[in-house]
Design a protein around this motif. Structure first.
Motif, short mmCIF file in Angstrom:
data_model
loop_
_atom_site.label_atom_id
_atom_site.label_comp_id
_atom_site.label_asym_id
_atom_site.label_seq_id
_atom_site.Cartn_x
_atom_site.Cartn_y
_atom_site.Cartn_z
N ASN A 1 0.96 -1.24 -0.12
CA ASN A 1 0.05 -0.03 0.17
C ASN A 1 0.67 1.22 -0.12
OD1 ASN A 1 -2.33 1.40 0.19
ND2 ASN A 1 -2.13 1.69 2.29
N CYS A 2 1.87 1.22 0.88
CA CYS A 2 2.96 2.27 1.03
C CYS A 2 3.52 2.79 -0.51
CB CYS A 2 3.88 2.17 1.97
SG CYS A 2 5.22 3.50 2.24
N MET A 3 3.91 1.56 -1.25
CA MET A 3 4.76 1.63 -2.49
C MET A 3 3.66 2.35 -3.58
SD MET A 3 7.10 -1.41 -2.69
CE MET A 3 5.84 -2.72 -2.95
N GLU A 4 2.36 1.61 -3.50
CA GLU A 4 1.40 2.13 -4.53
C GLU A 4 1.25 3.47 -4.36
OE1 GLU A 4 -3.16 0.91 -5.92
OE2 GLU A 4 -2.14 -0.27 -4.19
N LYS A 5 0.73 4.04 -2.92
CA LYS A 5 0.64 5.56 -2.85
C LYS A 5 1.73 6.34 -3.38
CE LYS A 5 -2.55 5.45 0.98
NZ LYS A 5 -2.91 5.71 2.39
N TYR A 6 2.76 5.84 -3.07
CA TYR A 6 4.11 6.87 -3.32
C TYR A 6 4.26 6.90 -4.53
CZ TYR A 6 8.87 8.17 -3.33
OH TYR A 6 10.20 8.93 -3.68
N LEU A 7 3.98 5.66 -5.64
CA LEU A 7 4.46 5.69 -7.01
C LEU A 7 3.07 6.36 -7.42
CD1 LEU A 7 5.36 2.13 -7.49
CD2 LEU A 7 6.88 4.09 -7.73
N LYS A 8 2.02 6.49 -7.12
CA LYS A 8 0.78 7.15 -7.62
C LYS A 8 0.88 8.80 -7.56
CE LYS A 8 -2.94 3.84 -7.78
NZ LYS A 8 -4.20 3.63 -7.05
#
Length: 87
Positions: free
Chosen positions: A52-59
């Protein structure tokens, strides 16, 4: 010994920026999500948090890039309009 060309320098700079961003992402998500060091296994909760953290950061990174491109296009259009007025 061959001196690096401008293209090589840009590629190196781009790769360094990528690594810096990747390391920052890894550190942030690790710090926020990994809580239990009593086991070698990554807990399901930790894995979900990290994804979730990675997805939010990338978005977020993608959105910032889009906004920057939009800003650049507007700035270019304004510069072109300004030069046309001067002619």
């Amino acid at each position: 010994m061959q001196l690096p060309t401008d293209v090589d320098s840009e590629q190196i700079k781009s790769f360094r920026e990528f690594l810096t961003s990747y390391n920052k992402l890894s550190e942030i998500c690790f710090t926020d999500c990994i809580m239990d060091f009593n086991s070698r296994d990554v807990q399901t909760k930790e894995e979900k948090c990290t994804l979730n953290c990675m997805e939010k950061y990338l978005k977020m990174n993608q959105r910032i890039s889009q906004r920057f491109q939009e800003f650049q296009m507007i700035a270019n259009e304004n510069a072109i309009a300004a030069t046309k007025k001067l002619k």
